[in-house]
Design a protein around this motif. Sequence first.
Motif, PDB file in Angstrom:
ATOM      1  N   LYS A  33      -2.501   1.860  -6.314  1.00  0.00           N
ATOM      2  CA  LYS A  33      -2.540   3.108  -5.552  1.00  0.00           C
ATOM      3  C   LYS A  33      -3.859   3.857  -5.772  1.00  0.00           C
ATOM      4  O   LYS A  33      -4.425   4.412  -4.848  1.00  0.00           O
ATOM      5  N   LYS A  34      -4.347   3.862  -7.004  1.00  0.00           N
ATOM      6  CA  LYS A  34      -5.590   4.586  -7.284  1.00  0.00           C
ATOM      7  C   LYS A  34      -6.769   3.944  -6.567  1.00  0.00           C
ATOM      8  O   LYS A  34      -7.640   4.641  -6.058  1.00  0.00           O
ATOM      9  N   ASN A  35      -6.809   2.622  -6.500  1.00  0.00           N
ATOM     10  CA  ASN A  35      -7.903   1.951  -5.790  1.00  0.00           C
ATOM     11  C   ASN A  35      -7.817   2.210  -4.290  1.00  0.00           C
ATOM     12  O   ASN A  35      -8.840   2.427  -3.636  1.00  0.00           O
ATOM     13  N   TRP A  72      -6.463  10.303   6.991  1.00  0.00           N
ATOM     14  CA  TRP A  72      -6.148  11.686   6.659  1.00  0.00           C
ATOM     15  C   TRP A  72      -4.906  11.812   5.780  1.00  0.00           C
ATOM     16  O   TRP A  72      -4.968  12.254   4.637  1.00  0.00           O
ATOM     17  N   LEU A  73      -3.756  11.450   6.304  1.00  0.00           N
ATOM     18  CA  LEU A  73      -2.504  11.614   5.554  1.00  0.00           C
ATOM     19  C   LEU A  73      -2.109  10.370   4.769  1.00  0.00           C
ATOM     20  O   LEU A  73      -1.072  10.373   4.107  1.00  0.00           O
ATOM     21  N   GLY A  74      -2.935   9.338   4.807  1.00  0.00           N
ATOM     22  CA  GLY A  74      -2.652   8.141   4.010  1.00  0.00           C
ATOM     23  C   GLY A  74      -2.674   8.427   2.521  1.00  0.00           C
ATOM     24  O   GLY A  74      -2.110   7.673   1.725  1.00  0.00           O
ATOM     25  N   THR A  75      -3.295   9.533   2.126  1.00  0.00           N
ATOM     26  CA  THR A  75      -3.329   9.892   0.713  1.00  0.00           C
ATOM     27  C   THR A  75      -1.974  10.399   0.216  1.00  0.00           C
ATOM     28  O   THR A  75      -1.687  10.329  -0.979  1.00  0.00           O
ATOM     29  N   ASN A  80       1.762  10.737  -4.071  1.00  0.00           N
ATOM     30  CA  ASN A  80       3.139  10.941  -4.505  1.00  0.00           C
ATOM     31  C   ASN A  80       3.634   9.740  -5.304  1.00  0.00           C
ATOM     32  O   ASN A  80       4.286   9.890  -6.346  1.00  0.00           O
ATOM     33  N   GLY A  81       3.310   8.540  -4.836  1.00  0.00           N
ATOM     34  CA  GLY A  81       3.705   7.331  -5.556  1.00  0.00           C
ATOM     35  C   GLY A  81       3.042   7.234  -6.918  1.00  0.00           C
ATOM     36  O   GLY A  81       3.662   6.822  -7.904  1.00  0.00           O
ATOM     37  N   LEU A  82       1.788   7.619  -6.983  1.00  0.00           N
ATOM     38  CA  LEU A  82       1.054   7.589  -8.251  1.00  0.00           C
ATOM     39  C   LEU A  82       1.635   8.587  -9.249  1.00  0.00           C
ATOM     40  O   LEU A  82       1.798   8.274 -10.436  1.00  0.00           O
ATOM     41  N   TYR A  96       4.182  17.047  -7.567  1.00  0.00           N
ATOM     42  CA  TYR A  96       3.569  16.906  -6.256  1.00  0.00           C
ATOM     43  C   TYR A  96       3.450  18.269  -5.574  1.00  0.00           C
ATOM     44  O   TYR A  96       2.481  18.529  -4.863  1.00  0.00           O
ATOM     45  N   GLY A  97       4.422  19.155  -5.806  1.00  0.00           N
ATOM     46  CA  GLY A  97       4.325  20.509  -5.265  1.00  0.00           C
ATOM     47  C   GLY A  97       3.089  21.233  -5.776  1.00  0.00           C
ATOM     48  O   GLY A  97       2.399  21.923  -5.019  1.00  0.00           O
ATOM     49  N   LEU A  98       2.775  21.053  -7.056  1.00  0.00           N
ATOM     50  CA  LEU A  98       1.561  21.658  -7.615  1.00  0.00           C
ATOM     51  C   LEU A  98       0.311  21.040  -7.005  1.00  0.00           C
ATOM     52  O   LEU A  98      -0.652  21.749  -6.695  1.00  0.00           O
ATOM     53  N   VAL A  99       0.318  19.719  -6.820  1.00  0.00           N
ATOM     54  CA  VAL A  99      -0.813  19.047  -6.178  1.00  0.00           C
ATOM     55  C   VAL A  99      -0.986  19.583  -4.757  1.00  0.00           C
ATOM     56  O   VAL A  99      -2.097  19.896  -4.320  1.00  0.00           O
ATOM     57  N   PHE A 100       0.123  19.706  -4.040  1.00  0.00           N
ATOM     58  CA  PHE A 100       0.068  20.184  -2.658  1.00  0.00           C
ATOM     59  C   PHE A 100      -0.416  21.637  -2.601  1.00  0.00           C
ATOM     60  O   PHE A 100      -1.192  21.998  -1.719  1.00  0.00           O
TER      61      PHE A 100
END
Length: 161
Positions: A33-35, A72-75, A80-82, A96-100
């Motif tokens: 996922k990171k790559n 765009w939204l592929g991240t 979320n998976g990461l 994920y809420g904090l990231v968002f």
Amino acid sequence: MSAFDGALAVALIGLFNVIGSYGAGWLGGRHSKKNLLGWIYALRAVFIVLLLLFPLTPLVLYVFAAGMGLLWLGTVPLTNGLIGQIFGLRYTATLYGLVFLGHQIGSFVGVWLGGWTFESTGSYDLVWWIGIGLALAAAALSWPIDERPMAARRAPEAAPS
């Protein structure tokens, strides 16, 4: 450009967002996922550079819109998976809420600074170049992420003496 060109570009972004989000999620289930995140950010920079290099025509606009839509939204599924992979599913929604939230603050600041830059210089050129730099920085920050679960990172207990 006409209003039709702008409307079609927005529609292409939306259509390719669906394809990009689904595709990134599918790929994230099979690859690092990171790559994938790093490549998405790097490709965003490439698409912006290409937009700046070519004369702006409807075709260039449509290709740019489709490319950015894919990226765009592929991240979202990858991030979320990461988060779930590293920290576990128990706190994924909160983290994920904090990231968002951070993303929304960054979006606000970016749009505001973009408008301020345009008002100050009469051009969006600086904004595009900053966007390229930020995309490359995001790619560089994505690749060294340690994808192992937190539990796997803990040092083994010291053997009793």
